[in-house]
Scaffold this motif. Structure first.
Motif, PDB file in Angstrom:
ATOM      1  N   ASP A   1      -0.306   2.134   0.497  1.00 32.63           N
ATOM      2  CA  ASP A   1       1.047   2.121  -0.080  1.00 32.63           C
ATOM      3  C   ASP A   1       0.983   1.712  -1.544  1.00 32.63           C
ATOM      4  OD1 ASP A   1       2.008   2.699   2.447  1.00 32.63           O
ATOM      5  OD2 ASP A   1       2.859   0.699   2.807  1.00 32.63           O
ATOM      6  N   CYS A   2       1.880   2.312  -2.344  1.00 32.84           N
ATOM      7  CA  CYS A   2       1.964   1.980  -3.768  1.00 32.84           C
ATOM      8  C   CYS A   2       3.418   1.683  -4.103  1.00 32.84           C
ATOM      9  CB  CYS A   2       1.449   3.141  -4.622  1.00 32.84           C
ATOM     10  SG  CYS A   2       1.396   2.765  -6.383  1.00 32.84           S
TER      11      CYS A   2
ATOM     12  N   TYR B   1      -5.669  -5.560  -3.633  1.00 28.08           N
ATOM     13  CA  TYR B   1      -4.779  -4.577  -4.229  1.00 28.08           C
ATOM     14  C   TYR B   1      -5.106  -4.364  -5.703  1.00 28.08           C
ATOM     15  CZ  TYR B   1      -2.033  -8.837  -5.366  1.00 28.08           C
ATOM     16  OH  TYR B   1      -1.614 -10.078  -5.782  1.00 28.08           O
TER      17      TYR B   1
ATOM     18  N   TRP C   1      -0.930  -1.041  -5.828  1.00 31.93           N
ATOM     19  CA  TRP C   1      -1.464  -0.175  -4.773  1.00 31.93           C
ATOM     20  C   TRP C   1      -2.299  -1.032  -3.847  1.00 31.93           C
ATOM     21  CZ3 TRP C   1      -6.696   2.170  -4.476  1.00 31.93           C
ATOM     22  CH2 TRP C   1      -6.797   3.089  -3.423  1.00 31.93           C
TER      23      TRP C   1
ATOM     24  N   CYS D   1       2.730  -1.079 -11.387  1.00 35.20           N
ATOM     25  CA  CYS D   1       2.558  -0.582 -10.021  1.00 35.20           C
ATOM     26  C   CYS D   1       1.552  -1.458  -9.288  1.00 35.20           C
ATOM     27  CB  CYS D   1       2.031   0.853 -10.013  1.00 35.20           C
ATOM     28  SG  CYS D   1       3.177   2.073 -10.664  1.00 35.20           S
TER      29      CYS D   1
END
Length: 193
Positions: free
Chosen positions: A162-163, A186, A141, A139
């Motif tokens: 946002d992820c 990020y 983020w 992931c």
């Protein structure tokens, strides 16, 4: 492209790449074939005469069957790190080509891994699919700025907060690009298989 003598991670990384190659019984030529990186560049990196880029690390780690983070974590653990990663002791690596700054937040070998990245304005880093082949979770983020991530021609534009969770069923080439005029920051999480 010389390694800075005051950067202990660079010398640990050079030694780790050589040990990973030797553990597999590979010559430099065999690693070059498996990774698509020239023999001359591999030799320079192993001797500490060149600092590898993020893209080059992606190719080498993929040939070893590791993620970039796993390769860096192994290099970091060669330095004797434990279960607690104090901010003042977290390994920081800068891509000599793009100025991309990577900080390993989690202790070496932790699963999942947590990485903080700062990408300069206009920065772009491409990773081959092979660097993701050994992950079960990934992931990103976005903390600040703007980031575009491309997979097989499809762009995901991230804004702060946002992820993006990646579909890892079929590893794909990925490109990360800061399309803004200021640095973007990020968090990346990676879970190995």
């Amino acid at each position: 492209m010389s390694i800075m003598l005051d950067d202990p991670l660079q010398s640990l990384l050079a030694g780790r790449i050589r040990r990973e190659r030797e553990a597999r019984g590979w010559s430099i030529a065999e690693l070059a074939t498996a990774s698509g990186v020239s023999r001359a560049m591999i030799s320079k990196v192993e001797r500490g005469e060149a600092s590898p880029t993020a893209t080059l690390l992606g190719r080498l780690s993929g040939a070893f069957g590791l993620t970039v983070s796993a390769l860096l974590a192994r290099a970091e653990s060669d330095g004797g790190a434990g279960r607690l990663a104090r901010a003042s002791e977290q390994a920081v690596w800068t891509d000599p080509e793009t100025g991309y700054i990577r900080r390993q937040l989690s202790p070496p070998g932790a699963d999942p891994e947590m990485i903080h990245v700062e990408m300069p304005p206009g920065g772009r880093v491409a990773y081959p699919a092979s660097s993701y082949a050994f992950m079960r979770g990934h992931c990103v983020w976005l903390i600040a700025g703007g980031l575009t991530i491309r997979e097989s021609g499809v762009a995901s534009v991230l804004r702060p907060g946002d992820c993006l969770a990646f579909d890892l069923a079929v590893p794909q080439d990925r490109e990360y690009e800061n399309h803004t005029a200021s640095p973007c920051r990020y968090l990346v999480t990676l879970a190995r298989r």
